[in-house]
Design an enzyme around this catalytic site. Structure first.
Site, short mmCIF file in Angstrom:
data_model
loop_
_atom_site.label_atom_id
_atom_site.label_comp_id
_atom_site.label_asym_id
_atom_site.label_seq_id
_atom_site.Cartn_x
_atom_site.Cartn_y
_atom_site.Cartn_z
N LYS A 67 0.84 -1.21 0.00
CA LYS A 67 0.00 0.00 0.00
C LYS A 67 0.87 1.25 0.00
O LYS A 67 0.72 2.13 -0.84
CB LYS A 67 -0.93 0.01 1.22
CG LYS A 67 -1.84 1.22 1.23
CD LYS A 67 -2.46 1.47 2.59
CE LYS A 67 -1.47 2.18 3.48
NZ LYS A 67 -2.04 2.66 4.75
N ASP A 86 -6.04 0.48 0.87
CA ASP A 86 -6.15 0.87 2.28
C ASP A 86 -7.49 0.36 2.80
O ASP A 86 -8.18 -0.41 2.14
CB ASP A 86 -6.01 2.39 2.42
CG ASP A 86 -7.20 3.11 1.82
OD1 ASP A 86 -8.02 2.46 1.13
OD2 ASP A 86 -7.34 4.32 2.06
#
Ligand code: SF4
Length: 216
Positions: free
Chosen positions: A125, A144
């Site tokens: 991420k 996320d």
């Protein structure tokens, strides 16, 4: 029932509608260079962008580069980032990452996925966000908490980890859209498809959402 006949078509329609709904969707995490993008993104885990921006406003005046973070007293750094939460873990990540930047990358933020993933505390991420925002390089989709939740509600994936959700989204969406998904879904997740109380009754993509259809 959702009217698109396959998941790729439905995903494209969802992204198109969200782009039309949020034409001004933009990154709210403040950072002026790749190094600040990296530190701010590490700080943003489990925190809001507003919280992080408040902290980095003074943090980036005090610590201007990898060397200053790498050599500071760890306890002092914890105090400096206390307001973002999980400050002990994040202080350790930032300090170790900065030490690695100095040892392995001449103090600069690397520009490849593999190099970024070699840094302590940097997962896909964070690496995706840094590559996209700092360098305009798109290698994947930053998953996320918003992207994870919304993609699963929309049944674009049944993945139970961010990594699997990213793989599934990359299979069904064309690469030119990967870089905008994170910010678009964050904006949508904050306004409509919230974690505890999704606003399906006013949702612009309800006709494309199996979860929303079941609420009717
Ligand atoms: Fe989220 Fe409801 Fe919209 Fe589906 S219909 S995307 S669950 S807000």
């Amino acid at each position: 029932m959702p009217h698109a006949n396959n998941v790729e078509t439905r995903a494209m329609q969802i992204v198109q509608l969200l782009k039309e709904t949020y034409p001004e969707s933009h990154v709210t995490l403040k950072a002026r260079n790749p190094f600040e993008v990296l530190v701010a993104t590490i700080l943003s885990a489990q925190s809001t962008d507003a919280q992080v921006n408040r902290v980095t406003q003074t943090l980036f005046r005090k610590y201007r580069n990898a060397e200053s973070f790498a050599t500071t007293d760890l306890h002092q750094l914890e105090l400096d980032i206390f307001a973002v939460g999980y400050y002990r873990q994040k202080a350790r990540y930032i300090q170790t990452t900065c030490q690695m930047l100095i040892q392995q990358f001449d103090g600069k933020v690397p520009r490849t996925m593999d190099e970024l993933l070699s840094l302590h505390g940097v997962g896909r991420k964070t690496a995706n966000i840094v590559l996209t925002r700092a360098f305009g390089i798109v290698e994947g989709i930053a998953v996320d908490t918003h992207v994870f939740r919304i993609s699963r509600r929309l049944e674009l994936t049944a993945g139970s980890t961010p990594e699997k959700v990213e793989q599934d989204l990359m299979k069904i969406l064309p690469k030119q859209l990967w870089g905008i998904i994170n910010q678009l879904f964050i904006t949508f997740g904050r306004h409509i498809c919230q974690a505890r109380d999704p606003q399906c009754n006013i949702c612009p993509i309800v006709s494309l959402c199996p979860y929303g259809q079941r609420q009717n």
